[in-house]
Design a protein around this motif. Sequence first.
Motif, short mmCIF file in Angstrom:
data_model
loop_
_atom_site.label_atom_id
_atom_site.label_comp_id
_atom_site.label_asym_id
_atom_site.label_seq_id
_atom_site.Cartn_x
_atom_site.Cartn_y
_atom_site.Cartn_z
N SER A 1 0.69 -1.38 0.02
CA SER A 1 -0.15 -0.07 -0.07
C SER A 1 0.96 1.34 -0.16
O SER A 1 0.48 2.45 -0.60
CB SER A 1 -0.93 0.00 1.22
OG SER A 1 -1.41 1.20 1.22
N GLY A 2 1.79 1.19 0.65
CA GLY A 2 2.63 2.51 0.94
C GLY A 2 3.82 2.67 -0.41
O GLY A 2 4.28 3.72 -0.46
N PHE B 1 1.89 0.71 -4.42
CA PHE B 1 0.56 1.05 -5.04
C PHE B 1 0.99 2.85 -5.49
O PHE B 1 0.47 2.92 -6.90
CB PHE B 1 -0.31 1.12 -3.80
CG PHE B 1 -1.67 1.37 -4.30
CD1 PHE B 1 -2.28 0.43 -4.92
CD2 PHE B 1 -2.37 2.83 -4.06
CE1 PHE B 1 -3.60 0.82 -5.31
CE2 PHE B 1 -3.66 2.93 -4.44
CZ PHE B 1 -4.40 1.90 -5.21
N PRO B 2 1.75 3.43 -4.98
CA PRO B 2 1.94 4.88 -5.50
C PRO B 2 2.65 4.77 -6.91
O PRO B 2 2.63 5.48 -7.91
CB PRO B 2 2.48 5.65 -4.69
CG PRO B 2 2.92 4.77 -3.66
CD PRO B 2 2.14 3.57 -3.48
N THR C 1 3.59 9.49 -3.31
CA THR C 1 4.34 8.48 -2.59
C THR C 1 3.92 8.95 -1.06
O THR C 1 3.64 8.14 -0.15
CB THR C 1 5.78 8.58 -2.88
OG1 THR C 1 5.74 8.04 -3.86
CG2 THR C 1 6.46 7.62 -1.82
N PHE D 1 0.16 8.13 -0.05
CA PHE D 1 -0.12 6.82 0.10
C PHE D 1 0.80 6.06 1.30
O PHE D 1 0.05 5.43 2.20
CB PHE D 1 0.00 6.01 -1.19
CG PHE D 1 -0.88 6.06 -2.14
CD1 PHE D 1 -2.19 5.47 -2.24
CD2 PHE D 1 -0.98 7.03 -3.18
CE1 PHE D 1 -3.35 5.66 -2.69
CE2 PHE D 1 -2.16 7.06 -3.91
CZ PHE D 1 -3.15 6.71 -3.70
N SER D 2 1.94 6.38 1.16
CA SER D 2 2.84 5.71 2.46
C SER D 2 2.80 6.26 3.54
O SER D 2 2.42 5.70 4.76
CB SER D 2 4.32 5.67 2.02
OG SER D 2 4.62 7.23 2.02
N SER E 1 -0.65 4.78 5.25
CA SER E 1 -1.17 3.53 5.33
C SER E 1 -0.60 2.69 6.39
O SER E 1 -1.04 1.65 6.66
CB SER E 1 0.14 2.83 4.13
OG SER E 1 -0.39 3.18 2.88
N SER F 1 6.95 7.38 5.79
CA SER F 1 6.61 7.90 4.52
C SER F 1 7.97 8.86 4.11
O SER F 1 8.18 8.92 2.76
CB SER F 1 5.44 9.06 4.74
OG SER F 1 5.23 9.83 3.83
N ASN G 1 -9.35 4.91 0.60
CA ASN G 1 -8.98 4.90 -0.73
C ASN G 1 -10.48 5.88 -1.58
O ASN G 1 -10.10 6.21 -2.36
CB ASN G 1 -9.10 3.56 -1.31
CG ASN G 1 -7.75 3.06 -1.16
OD1 ASN G 1 -6.91 3.58 -0.82
ND2 ASN G 1 -7.64 1.85 -1.08
N ARG H 1 -8.50 9.15 -0.81
CA ARG H 1 -7.20 9.17 -1.41
C ARG H 1 -7.22 9.09 -3.11
O ARG H 1 -6.28 10.05 -3.41
CB ARG H 1 -6.32 7.88 -0.79
CG ARG H 1 -6.04 7.95 0.57
CD ARG H 1 -4.89 7.14 0.83
NE ARG H 1 -4.87 5.81 0.58
CZ ARG H 1 -4.18 4.75 1.02
NH1 ARG H 1 -3.16 5.18 1.75
NH2 ARG H 1 -4.31 3.57 0.65
#
Lengths: 255, 318
Positions: free
Chosen positions: A40-41, A44-45, A71, A74-75, A78, A118, A177, A180
């Motif tokens: 996810s972190g 995904f990005p 980044t 998402f991070s 997460s 992050s 989500n 996001r």
Amino acid sequence: MPSTDNKGLAKRLSYEISAAWAIAKKDMRIYYFKPNIIVSGLFFPLFMFLAFAIGKNTPPGTLIPGLISITLLFSASSIEPVSIPIERRVKTFERLLSAPISLYSLVTGESLSGFLYSLGIACLPLAVGVFMFGTPIMNISILIISMALTAFCFATLGTLFAAYPTENVGEVMSILNTVRLPLIFISGVFIPISTMPRIGQQIALVSPLTYGNDMIEYAYTGKSLFSPLVDILALIIFILIFQVTANYLYKKFNE
Amino acid sequence: MQAIEVSHLIKKFGSLTAINDISFSVDVGETFGFLGPNGAGKTTTIRILTGVSRPTSGTATIFGHDIEHDTIAARQSMGIVSENSNVYDDLTAWQNMMFSAELYHVGRKEREKKANELLKKFELYERRNDKAHVFSKGMKRRLTLAMGLVNSPRLLFLDEPTSGLDVQSNLIIRDVVADLVHEGVTVFLTTHNIEEANVMCDRVAIINKGHIVAIDAPESLKKTIQSVQSIEISFDHNSADQLDELSHLSMVNEAQKAGDKFKLYTEDHSEVINAVMAYAHTHNLKVISITTLGPSLEDVFIRLTGLQRTGEKIHAID
């Protein structure tokens, strides 16, 4: 008397800070290398970015600020949506709720782990930009401030969504989500805000990613929609709103 | 000053009243048992006393600190050992102890000293660098208790401390709790094991449907139901029909089988002893042992909570 009060306050503050740091350390030890957090972190990005960037006739180096922004989004957001539902399920969250610390410290401690995670992850696109594409950074101080504020803002957002009273990670992630993903499209990461229709530009103003991305763009190119001061102020306001709301929700849902 | 003082506490969840105007106090150094069937309001009371949940009305203080308005000061003197062994499986025993100590603001030197001492006491020191996920249920329970003691609490909340544990863990935990009581620590104990409450507690409160129905020393409570007496008897051999036959003897209100023994509830010991001896003679049985028993704390609990026995199980009748 005032000096005694100040001493008491300083002691209380140092207790709260050390408890928040203890919570952050605990999360770092337990969750940083969990597969769903890495997916996810980190991935995904990256895949999201590649889906939009590949095929575009743009020098790859110019895409680095956008990649850093998503980044961070998402991070940072997460860790808590994964850790808090798990801890509710195994009842360790109750341990935090009954400790002699304020809810603000709990929320800050939880957010701190997302923030540090992050920043670490965002160093990857930063390094790729510098070492692979030679992307120049115009203002390193603004870049550090922008990354730090953006990371903390989205880490607090993650903690806020994790207040939703469930033991199911998927449930929190699904709700998160729905917020996001639209943020990416309305915040100038892929589509410049100036080219958006009027309604899109107005919506962009209520997205924290708009200000984070704007400031990161400024750090790289010296050009931005708002002045860095406005971006900083906007991000601080978002952090405060998320923190206060998270505090309220954790209190409410405990009942 | 009382360790715990609860006054007219009410907790409502919508239209449901989980706790209905309860008041009690716990003295410093006292071991206080809090008993009740599932859903009686035990957990809600503990959540309020530990500041996790807020009362709808009424007050609760811990060593004089109002738990609702002075929550952090009230919590600082507590140790909380919840029913679930809520340790962090991905941390080592040592890291679990350190984290718990940091949450309770125990200084570095003190927490290392205390962690060493507690891990040794709970026989976990040799395994301090192992992650908790490899621990047995009993070891996790011991670690949970050690974590609850790392801040040297003056008041310990113990929720079902020995439920479902192996003998070794059970004995260690009971010994440690006995030591704590000796050191003057106040213990607030909830348990389903009524015999445990009988042995460990100075006083017990029995809560049912949100009301406290009795609060007194175990022996004083037993005196309130002297009419519930029993005879425990064992024969040289048992058969399938014996329980039913014994339950129909004169003056026997109820019969239960427990291992190789039968427990016959009555209001008249002597009448039942005569009937049992006659029954043994008729069926050519030899009586191995016979004991007359007064009411147990479990009998008090059953009487006051409106539960009823069926065979060896207890069922709610509400």
